[in-house]
Scaffold this motif. Sequence first.
Motif, PDB file in Angstrom:
ATOM      1  N   MET A   1       1.107  -1.005  -0.196  1.00 45.29           N
ATOM      2  CA  MET A   1       0.204   0.357   0.269  1.00 45.29           C
ATOM      3  C   MET A   1       0.761   1.027   0.086  1.00 45.29           C
ATOM      4  O   MET A   1       1.399   0.917   0.746  1.00 45.29           O
ATOM      5  CB  MET A   1      -0.501  -0.401   1.219  1.00 45.29           C
ATOM      6  N   GLN A   2       0.882   2.051  -1.035  1.00 44.82           N
ATOM      7  CA  GLN A   2       1.295   3.306  -0.743  1.00 44.82           C
ATOM      8  C   GLN A   2       0.882   4.190   0.263  1.00 44.82           C
ATOM      9  O   GLN A   2      -0.293   4.343   0.240  1.00 44.82           O
ATOM     10  CB  GLN A   2       1.403   4.200  -1.997  1.00 44.82           C
ATOM     11  N   THR A   3       1.989   4.825   0.844  1.00 47.55           N
ATOM     12  CA  THR A   3       1.605   5.266   1.750  1.00 47.55           C
ATOM     13  C   THR A   3       1.333   6.821   2.254  1.00 47.55           C
ATOM     14  O   THR A   3       1.109   7.854   2.860  1.00 47.55           O
ATOM     15  CB  THR A   3       2.519   5.481   3.413  1.00 47.55           C
ATOM     16  N   TYR A   4       2.876   7.914   1.210  1.00 43.44           N
ATOM     17  CA  TYR A   4       3.359   8.951   0.868  1.00 43.44           C
ATOM     18  C   TYR A   4       3.310   9.475  -0.097  1.00 43.44           C
ATOM     19  O   TYR A   4       3.534  10.734  -0.312  1.00 43.44           O
ATOM     20  CB  TYR A   4       3.994   9.443   1.392  1.00 43.44           C
ATOM     21  N   PHE A   5       3.221   8.477  -0.929  1.00 49.01           N
ATOM     22  CA  PHE A   5       4.571   8.841  -2.757  1.00 49.01           C
ATOM     23  C   PHE A   5       2.835   9.591  -3.151  1.00 49.01           C
ATOM     24  O   PHE A   5       3.003  10.202  -4.454  1.00 49.01           O
ATOM     25  CB  PHE A   5       3.887   7.287  -3.893  1.00 49.01           C
ATOM     26  N   HIS A   6       1.616   9.539  -2.842  1.00 48.59           N
ATOM     27  CA  HIS A   6       0.421  10.922  -3.559  1.00 48.59           C
ATOM     28  C   HIS A   6       1.028  11.980  -4.139  1.00 48.59           C
ATOM     29  O   HIS A   6       1.437  12.740  -4.117  1.00 48.59           O
ATOM     30  CB  HIS A   6      -0.506  10.282  -3.556  1.00 48.59           C
ATOM     31  N   THR A   7       1.664  12.566  -2.245  1.00 50.58           N
ATOM     32  CA  THR A   7       1.688  13.807  -1.787  1.00 50.58           C
ATOM     33  C   THR A   7       3.202  13.801  -2.836  1.00 50.58           C
ATOM     34  O   THR A   7       3.444  14.920  -3.530  1.00 50.58           O
ATOM     35  CB  THR A   7       1.968  14.082  -0.598  1.00 50.58           C
ATOM     36  N   VAL A   8       4.183  13.215  -3.047  1.00 49.95           N
ATOM     37  CA  VAL A   8       5.538  13.112  -3.864  1.00 49.95           C
ATOM     38  C   VAL A   8       4.938  13.403  -5.512  1.00 49.95           C
ATOM     39  O   VAL A   8       5.393  14.239  -5.570  1.00 49.95           O
ATOM     40  CB  VAL A   8       6.706  11.544  -4.067  1.00 49.95           C
ATOM     41  N   ILE A   9       3.759  12.843  -5.860  1.00 47.98           N
ATOM     42  CA  ILE A   9       3.951  12.892  -7.282  1.00 47.98           C
ATOM     43  C   ILE A   9       3.013  14.234  -7.753  1.00 47.98           C
ATOM     44  O   ILE A   9       3.167  15.041  -8.908  1.00 47.98           O
ATOM     45  CB  ILE A   9       3.237  11.893  -7.657  1.00 47.98           C
ATOM     46  N   LYS A  10       2.487  15.158  -6.171  1.00 39.91           N
ATOM     47  CA  LYS A  10       1.452  15.700  -6.628  1.00 39.91           C
ATOM     48  C   LYS A  10       2.491  17.164  -6.668  1.00 39.91           C
ATOM     49  O   LYS A  10       2.877  18.261  -7.245  1.00 39.91           O
ATOM     50  CB  LYS A  10       0.760  16.501  -5.864  1.00 39.91           C
ATOM     51  N   ASP A  11       3.589  17.411  -5.719  1.00 40.38           N
ATOM     52  CA  ASP A  11       4.301  18.179  -5.441  1.00 40.38           C
ATOM     53  C   ASP A  11       5.375  17.912  -6.407  1.00 40.38           C
ATOM     54  O   ASP A  11       5.686  18.841  -7.087  1.00 40.38           O
ATOM     55  CB  ASP A  11       5.664  17.744  -3.752  1.00 40.38           C
ATOM     56  N   SER A  12       5.241  17.199  -7.122  1.00 42.19           N
ATOM     57  CA  SER A  12       6.121  16.914  -8.372  1.00 42.19           C
ATOM     58  C   SER A  12       5.966  17.992  -9.452  1.00 42.19           C
ATOM     59  O   SER A  12       6.136  18.452 -10.167  1.00 42.19           O
ATOM     60  CB  SER A  12       7.056  15.483  -9.304  1.00 42.19           C
ATOM     61  N   ARG A  13       4.526  17.066  -9.733  1.00 43.64           N
ATOM     62  CA  ARG A  13       3.375  17.816 -10.771  1.00 43.64           C
ATOM     63  C   ARG A  13       3.639  19.536 -10.652  1.00 43.64           C
ATOM     64  O   ARG A  13       4.102  20.118 -12.054  1.00 43.64           O
ATOM     65  CB  ARG A  13       1.958  17.713 -10.868  1.00 43.64           C
ATOM     66  N   LEU A  14       3.297  19.894  -9.332  1.00 43.18           N
ATOM     67  CA  LEU A  14       3.569  21.607  -8.842  1.00 43.18           C
ATOM     68  C   LEU A  14       4.825  22.204  -9.641  1.00 43.18           C
ATOM     69  O   LEU A  14       5.197  23.207 -10.383  1.00 43.18           O
ATOM     70  CB  LEU A  14       2.970  21.754  -7.806  1.00 43.18           C
ATOM     71  N   LYS A  15       5.583  21.057  -8.960  1.00 42.36           N
ATOM     72  CA  LYS A  15       7.514  21.866  -9.021  1.00 42.36           C
ATOM     73  C   LYS A  15       7.413  22.038 -10.780  1.00 42.36           C
ATOM     74  O   LYS A  15       8.210  22.599 -11.638  1.00 42.36           O
ATOM     75  CB  LYS A  15       8.648  21.591  -8.691  1.00 42.36           C
ATOM     76  N   ALA A  16       7.189  20.740 -11.705  1.00 40.63           N
ATOM     77  CA  ALA A  16       7.095  20.789 -12.851  1.00 40.63           C
ATOM     78  C   ALA A  16       6.868  21.428 -13.965  1.00 40.63           C
ATOM     79  O   ALA A  16       6.943  22.400 -14.797  1.00 40.63           O
ATOM     80  CB  ALA A  16       7.023  19.226 -13.616  1.00 40.63           C
ATOM     81  N   GLY A  17       5.598  22.524 -12.454  1.00 40.67           N
ATOM     82  CA  GLY A  17       4.982  23.879 -13.432  1.00 40.67           C
ATOM     83  C   GLY A  17       3.507  23.479 -14.570  1.00 40.67           C
ATOM     84  O   GLY A  17       3.318  24.063 -15.440  1.00 40.67           O
ATOM     85  N   LEU A  18       2.482  22.328 -13.827  1.00 40.26           N
ATOM     86  CA  LEU A  18       2.380  21.268 -14.668  1.00 40.26           C
ATOM     87  C   LEU A  18       0.542  21.745 -14.274  1.00 40.26           C
ATOM     88  O   LEU A  18       0.500  21.489 -12.983  1.00 40.26           O
ATOM     89  CB  LEU A  18       2.168  20.553 -15.208  1.00 40.26           C
ATOM     90  N   SER A  19      -0.558  21.875 -14.966  1.00 42.47           N
ATOM     91  CA  SER A  19      -1.422  22.454 -14.217  1.00 42.47           C
ATOM     92  C   SER A  19      -2.196  20.937 -14.623  1.00 42.47           C
ATOM     93  O   SER A  19      -1.244  19.870 -15.250  1.00 42.47           O
ATOM     94  CB  SER A  19      -3.165  22.821 -14.957  1.00 42.47           C
ATOM     95  N   LYS A  20      -3.134  20.407 -13.837  1.00 37.38           N
ATOM     96  CA  LYS A  20      -3.756  18.987 -13.701  1.00 37.38           C
ATOM     97  C   LYS A  20      -4.201  18.851 -15.020  1.00 37.38           C
ATOM     98  O   LYS A  20      -4.099  17.441 -15.541  1.00 37.38           O
ATOM     99  CB  LYS A  20      -4.932  18.712 -12.680  1.00 37.38           C
ATOM    100  N   VAL A  21      -5.046  19.612 -16.358  1.00 41.81           N
ATOM    101  CA  VAL A  21      -5.249  19.364 -17.210  1.00 41.81           C
ATOM    102  C   VAL A  21      -4.572  19.140 -18.421  1.00 41.81           C
ATOM    103  O   VAL A  21      -4.303  18.083 -18.891  1.00 41.81           O
ATOM    104  CB  VAL A  21      -6.406  20.748 -17.966  1.00 41.81           C
ATOM    105  N   THR A  22      -3.119  19.608 -18.110  1.00 43.58           N
ATOM    106  CA  THR A  22      -1.708  19.624 -18.992  1.00 43.58           C
ATOM    107  C   THR A  22      -1.435  18.388 -18.551  1.00 43.58           C
ATOM    108  O   THR A  22      -0.889  16.979 -19.370  1.00 43.58           O
ATOM    109  CB  THR A  22      -0.807  20.697 -18.667  1.00 43.58           C
ATOM    110  N   ALA A  23      -1.134  17.845 -17.421  1.00 42.73           N
ATOM    111  CA  ALA A  23      -0.209  16.992 -16.705  1.00 42.73           C
ATOM    112  C   ALA A  23      -0.980  15.556 -17.012  1.00 42.73           C
ATOM    113  O   ALA A  23      -0.132  14.766 -17.727  1.00 42.73           O
ATOM    114  CB  ALA A  23      -0.166  16.856 -15.214  1.00 42.73           C
ATOM    115  N   ALA A  24      -2.138  15.406 -16.975  1.00 41.26           N
ATOM    116  CA  ALA A  24      -2.996  14.412 -17.324  1.00 41.26           C
ATOM    117  C   ALA A  24      -3.133  14.044 -18.992  1.00 41.26           C
ATOM    118  O   ALA A  24      -2.987  12.854 -19.346  1.00 41.26           O
ATOM    119  CB  ALA A  24      -4.616  15.028 -16.940  1.00 41.26           C
ATOM    120  N   ARG A  25      -3.010  15.351 -19.967  1.00 42.49           N
ATOM    121  CA  ARG A  25      -3.080  14.846 -21.159  1.00 42.49           C
ATOM    122  C   ARG A  25      -1.766  14.801 -21.084  1.00 42.49           C
ATOM    123  O   ARG A  25      -1.590  13.350 -22.200  1.00 42.49           O
ATOM    124  CB  ARG A  25      -3.028  16.094 -21.388  1.00 42.49           C
TER     125      ARG A  25
END
Length: 159
Positions: A1-25
């Motif tokens: 079970m993933q315990t904290y990875f979800h926060t890592v990927i969200k932080d990484s997306r934000l640091k990359a300057g990507l919106s959810k829409v762009t990242a999802a695409r």
Amino acid sequence: MQTYFHTVIKDSRLKAGLSKVTAARLLSVSERTLASYENGSVGVDDEMAVRMAQVYKCPAIIYYWTQDNACGRMWLPKIDNNCCLSQNILSSFASVNAMQKDYIPQLVVIGQDNKIDGTEQGLFVKIREKGLKPLMKSTISLLFTAIKKADPLKNRSAF
């Protein structure tokens, strides 16, 4: 079970300057699926972790994904992704110095017969815990240090 990875990927997306829409695409998933990954309600598989690391230009995602499962927790040290470059360099230097001075001569003696016998086991465990694991931690931390150009306006005091 993933315990904290979800926060890592969200932080990484934000640091990359990507919106959810762009990242999802870019990841070829729906926004809803990406949101589920980022809030931890859906686990990320190997392939998605690799794609996120590529899209977000963050190889540390692979490390954190691996460290966030039972095998990774057992063997990989936790690293602090917020440490600065100079701190990671000093930590690496201290670990290398300790290995050279204290542990490599002992490892050479242990390894001469190409096996670890019962009398060497305790010493080997000590070297692994006090020498090799800290060296691995400092090396991984240094590899994943966020190197950013200094922002001259960030630390300016208000007049």
